[in-house]
Design a protein around this motif. Structure first.
Motif, PDB file in Angstrom:
ATOM      1  N   UNK A  29      48.066   3.310  64.558  1.00  0.00           N
ATOM      2  CA  UNK A  29      48.149   2.854  63.169  1.00  0.00           C
ATOM      3  C   UNK A  29      49.521   3.132  62.562  1.00  0.00           C
ATOM      4  N   UNK A  30      50.280   4.053  63.129  1.00  0.00           N
ATOM      5  CA  UNK A  30      51.599   4.382  62.595  1.00  0.00           C
ATOM      6  C   UNK A  30      52.713   3.533  63.199  1.00  0.00           C
ATOM      7  N   UNK A  31      52.359   2.597  64.083  1.00  0.00           N
ATOM      8  CA  UNK A  31      53.365   1.829  64.792  1.00  0.00           C
ATOM      9  C   UNK A  31      54.039   0.823  63.867  1.00  0.00           C
ATOM     10  N   UNK A  72      55.207  -7.642  77.429  1.00  0.00           N
ATOM     11  CA  UNK A  72      55.027  -6.354  76.747  1.00  0.00           C
ATOM     12  C   UNK A  72      54.411  -5.323  77.672  1.00  0.00           C
ATOM     13  N   UNK A  73      53.424  -5.765  78.455  1.00  0.00           N
ATOM     14  CA  UNK A  73      52.737  -4.833  79.336  1.00  0.00           C
ATOM     15  C   UNK A  73      53.661  -4.291  80.423  1.00  0.00           C
ATOM     16  N   UNK A  74      54.588  -5.106  80.891  1.00  0.00           N
ATOM     17  CA  UNK A  74      55.510  -4.670  81.935  1.00  0.00           C
ATOM     18  C   UNK A  74      56.490  -3.614  81.437  1.00  0.00           C
ATOM     19  N   UNK A  75      56.618  -3.478  80.130  1.00  0.00           N
ATOM     20  CA  UNK A  75      57.538  -2.471  79.579  1.00  0.00           C
ATOM     21  C   UNK A  75      56.932  -1.078  79.585  1.00  0.00           C
ATOM     22  N   UNK A  76      55.625  -0.981  79.935  1.00  0.00           N
ATOM     23  CA  UNK A  76      54.954   0.326  80.059  1.00  0.00           C
ATOM     24  C   UNK A  76      55.154   1.202  78.821  1.00  0.00           C
ATOM     25  N   UNK A  77      54.929   0.632  77.677  1.00  0.00           N
ATOM     26  CA  UNK A  77      55.071   1.379  76.432  1.00  0.00           C
ATOM     27  C   UNK A  77      53.857   2.279  76.220  1.00  0.00           C
ATOM     28  N   UNK A 114      52.526   3.224  73.550  1.00  0.00           N
ATOM     29  CA  UNK A 114      51.716   2.879  72.386  1.00  0.00           C
ATOM     30  C   UNK A 114      51.082   1.493  72.502  1.00  0.00           C
ATOM     31  N   UNK A 115      51.135   0.879  73.700  1.00  0.00           N
ATOM     32  CA  UNK A 115      50.584  -0.461  73.867  1.00  0.00           C
ATOM     33  C   UNK A 115      49.569  -0.460  75.005  1.00  0.00           C
ATOM     34  N   UNK A 116      48.345  -0.872  74.711  1.00  0.00           N
ATOM     35  CA  UNK A 116      47.292  -0.957  75.720  1.00  0.00           C
ATOM     36  C   UNK A 116      46.627  -2.332  75.627  1.00  0.00           C
ATOM     37  N   UNK A 117      46.316  -2.874  76.785  1.00  0.00           N
ATOM     38  CA  UNK A 117      45.742  -4.221  76.847  1.00  0.00           C
ATOM     39  C   UNK A 117      44.505  -4.213  77.732  1.00  0.00           C
ATOM     40  N   UNK A 118      43.413  -4.719  77.205  1.00  0.00           N
ATOM     41  CA  UNK A 118      42.171  -4.832  77.954  1.00  0.00           C
ATOM     42  C   UNK A 118      41.558  -6.203  77.687  1.00  0.00           C
TER      43      UNK A 118
END
Length: 253
Positions: free
Chosen positions: A213-215, A181-186, A188-192
């Motif tokens: 929240x609207x995703x 998912x992270x490699x798709x550089x979306x 609306x997606x953040x990972x920490x």
């Protein structure tokens, strides 16, 4: 008597004593009482030293029957449900009965027709055992704990067989999915990294995922091989916090 590897726990006098269970068994060879010499075909070798593996102890009851003890959860010794282990060095047409003897749950889907999973080297896709060969009952011989027994017949000597409570979903597999998912550089997606598991290695990181929240979370439905993890089942894998802060609650095994 059974020959144990150095990492295998020593059995206590009380067959239902969970304190006798340490780590997972590692290439644990079961030998008949009084037998000396090298293991022969049919002298089963149990192993659970792999990711998501769980088998803390093996006691041979008879030539065909084995009592298997689940290793309790690290932070909750009263919780004993998951099992996942391999068996090798089998003999063709060898029939066995495996008893998982220390379940902590009084209610289980095993009472309603669910059956454990099995696969082998030559048949790598998970399959359920026939429900008619699975029994879930309270056993007076094990402090009235609930026991799940299943019968199985090994049919290929060179195969390694693996048995599990249900479809395993490992921490590593989950991390690979998050990486994809992270490699798709979306946008609306953040990972920490939120933290780490207590007493585990650095690989057991707990990620924090932040989604708007609207995703529409249906985009995260994942299918690979013969296993599908639909959005509706994510509440089994994650803990949701408003608006859409998600921390994974998977164990690293």
């Amino acid at each position: 008597m059974a020959e144990r590897s150095q990492t295998a726990p020593e059995a206590g006098n009380d067959m239902g004593n969970d304190e006798a269970i340490g780590g997972n068994v590692s290439k644990y060879i079961v030998l008949p009482t009084g037998y000396c010499g090298q293991p022969k075909k049919g002298h089963l070798i149990f192993d659970a030293c792999f990711e998501s593996g769980n088998l803390g102890r093996v006691d041979q009851v008879s030539e065909f029957e084995y009592d298997l003890f689940i290793r309790p959860d690290t932070c909750n010794p009263r919780f004993r449900v998951w099992f996942n282990f391999t068996v090798e060095n089998v003999k063709e047409s060898q029939r066995v009965i495996f008893n998982i003897v220390n379940f902590s749950k009084t209610k289980s889907l095993y009472r309603d027709g669910m059956a454990p999973m099995v696969k082998s080297t030559s048949r790598p896709k998970w399959q359920r055992l026939p429900p008619k060969n699975v029994y879930y009952y309270r056993c007076p011989d094990h402090r009235k704990n609930y026991v799940m027994s299943f019968a199985f017949c090994f049919d290929r000597e060179e195969d390694i067989y693996q048995f599990a409570y249900c479809y395993p979903y490992t921490y590593t597999r989950f991390q690979h999915y998050l990486d994809s998912l992270q490699k798709r550089n979306m946008d609306y997606f953040f990972r920490e990294q939120l933290g780490q598991s207590v007493g585990s290695s650095g690989r057991s990181r707990r990620p924090l995922l932040i989604l708007p929240s609207s995703l529409d979370c249906s985009i995260f439905t994942w299918q690979k091989e013969d296993i599908t993890v639909p959005t509706a089942a994510w509440d089994c894998l994650f803990m949701y916090l408003s608006p859409h802060y998600i921390t994974n609650s998977l164990s690293a095994g």
